[in-house]
Write an enzyme that holds these catalytic residues in place. Structure first.
Site, PDB file in Angstrom:
ATOM      1  N   GLY A   1      14.591  67.869  39.385  1.00 45.40           N
ATOM      2  CA  GLY A   1      15.042  67.234  37.891  1.00 45.40           C
ATOM      3  C   GLY A   1      15.627  65.672  38.443  1.00 45.40           C
TER       4      GLY A   1
ATOM      5  N   ARG B   1      16.593  61.423  36.249  1.00 45.35           N
ATOM      6  CA  ARG B   1      17.621  60.644  35.360  1.00 45.35           C
ATOM      7  C   ARG B   1      19.045  61.509  35.496  1.00 45.35           C
ATOM      8  NH1 ARG B   1      17.231  63.155  29.634  1.00 45.35           N
ATOM      9  NH2 ARG B   1      16.481  65.270  29.869  1.00 45.35           N
TER      10      ARG B   1
ATOM     11  N   VAL C   1       9.322  73.124  37.259  1.00 48.88           N
ATOM     12  CA  VAL C   1       9.910  74.130  38.085  1.00 48.88           C
ATOM     13  C   VAL C   1       9.790  75.586  37.200  1.00 48.88           C
ATOM     14  CG1 VAL C   1      11.635  72.838  39.401  1.00 48.88           C
ATOM     15  CG2 VAL C   1      12.214  73.370  37.027  1.00 48.88           C
TER      16      VAL C   1
ATOM     17  N   ASN D   1      18.957  71.101  40.591  1.00 53.19           N
ATOM     18  CA  ASN D   1      19.628  70.001  39.437  1.00 53.19           C
ATOM     19  C   ASN D   1      18.662  70.596  38.048  1.00 53.19           C
ATOM     20  OD1 ASN D   1      20.867  67.955  37.792  1.00 53.19           O
ATOM     21  ND2 ASN D   1      18.942  67.188  38.070  1.00 53.19           N
TER      22      ASN D   1
ATOM     23  N   TYR E   1      22.787  78.990  27.189  1.00 53.41           N
ATOM     24  CA  TYR E   1      22.978  78.071  28.043  1.00 53.41           C
ATOM     25  C   TYR E   1      24.333  78.633  28.828  1.00 53.41           C
ATOM     26  CZ  TYR E   1      24.418  73.560  30.173  1.00 53.41           C
ATOM     27  OH  TYR E   1      24.623  72.505  31.218  1.00 53.41           O
TER      28      TYR E   1
ATOM     29  N   LYS F   1      23.962  79.478  32.959  1.00 51.32           N
ATOM     30  CA  LYS F   1      24.820  78.827  33.969  1.00 51.32           C
ATOM     31  C   LYS F   1      25.701  79.786  34.913  1.00 51.32           C
ATOM     32  CE  LYS F   1      23.272  74.677  33.517  1.00 51.32           C
ATOM     33  NZ  LYS F   1      22.340  73.832  34.843  1.00 51.32           N
TER      34      LYS F   1
END
Length: 237
Positions: free
Chosen positions: A14, A17, A60, A86, A149, A153
């Site tokens: 990633g 950006r 990915v 990332n 999310y 994480k």
């Protein structure tokens, strides 16, 4: 500070950006040979193209593309000293409207993608290598309308702790960075961003460069005995 990164071989997923771009540029400026990958949704800018050793398109979430990425890294660099996981995806939906498809999408792009890439490049990791997983403060504190999310994480924290023990005997370190809300993210505008800024002792949102500096530290010789940690980059919130 002497980083010992001159000539080191680095892969950033990633990497075109935000945090990924800032991290790829930081390692390149420190003298590392950097390969970055991206899905192609955002074309890289000229500064990034000139700084990087190579840039590859790779989704990915697709195993064949990850395998091809690992092969390209092997051919281009011969091995890896630093892997920065990332690539990821955010998401927002209250639980009542959080269907399985959206749950799976966010879990795959965050937790499973990091597993997929790390496993693919495992034979390339040199003794003393560093794996840096980009997590989130949401893993530690939770976030409304973001159960998927936050869970994805949080999974990275367990992944990090397990791998630091599994790979430690090979001299490989594994750590996670947990940024707060990043200033270039879409949701980092308006009342929510203002509220978080007001709650942050350092008085501003996290910048991509803040995370890149932490990744540089964890990938460097300065962190030679640092493994299994979650490094908060959140301004003290």
């Amino acid at each position: 500070m002497e980083t010992g990164l001159e000539g080191k071989r680095v892969l950033v997923t990633g990497g075109t950006r935000g945090i990924g771009r800032a991290t790829a540029l930081a390692f390149s400026r420190a003298g590392a040979r950097v390969v970055a990958c991206h899905r192609g949704a955002h074309e890289p800018d000229e500064e990034l193209l000139q700084a990087l050793g190579a840039l590859h398109r790779a989704d990915v979430t697709r195993q064949p593309e990850v395998a091809a990425l690992a092969e390209a890294v092997r051919d281009g660099l011969g091995g890896l000293d630093v892997l920065v996981n990332n690539a990821g995806a955010d998401g927002s939906a209250p639980l009542a409207r959080l269907d399985e498809e959206e749950w799976a999408r966010v879990m795959d792009r965050n937790a499973t993608a990091s597993y997929r890439v790390t496993r693919a490049v495992l034979p390339l990791l040199a003794p003393g290598a560093s794996v840096v997983n980009i997590g989130s403060a949401a893993a530690l504190r939770g976030r409304p309308a973001a159960a998927h999310y936050s869970a994805a994480k949080a999974a990275l924290l367990g992944f990090t702790r397990a791998l630091c023990k599994e790979l430690g005997p090979q001299g490989i370190r594994v750590n996670t960075i947990a940024p707060g809300m990043v200033a270039d993210e879409v949701e980092a505008r308006g009342p929510v961003a203002e509220k978080i800024t007001a709650m942050t002792p350092l008085g501003r949102l996290c910048r991509p460069e803040d995370v890149a500096s932490a990744a540089l530290f964890l990938g460097s010789d300065s962190a030679a005995f640092v493994s299994g940690i979650t490094l908060d980059v959140d301004g003290g919130i």
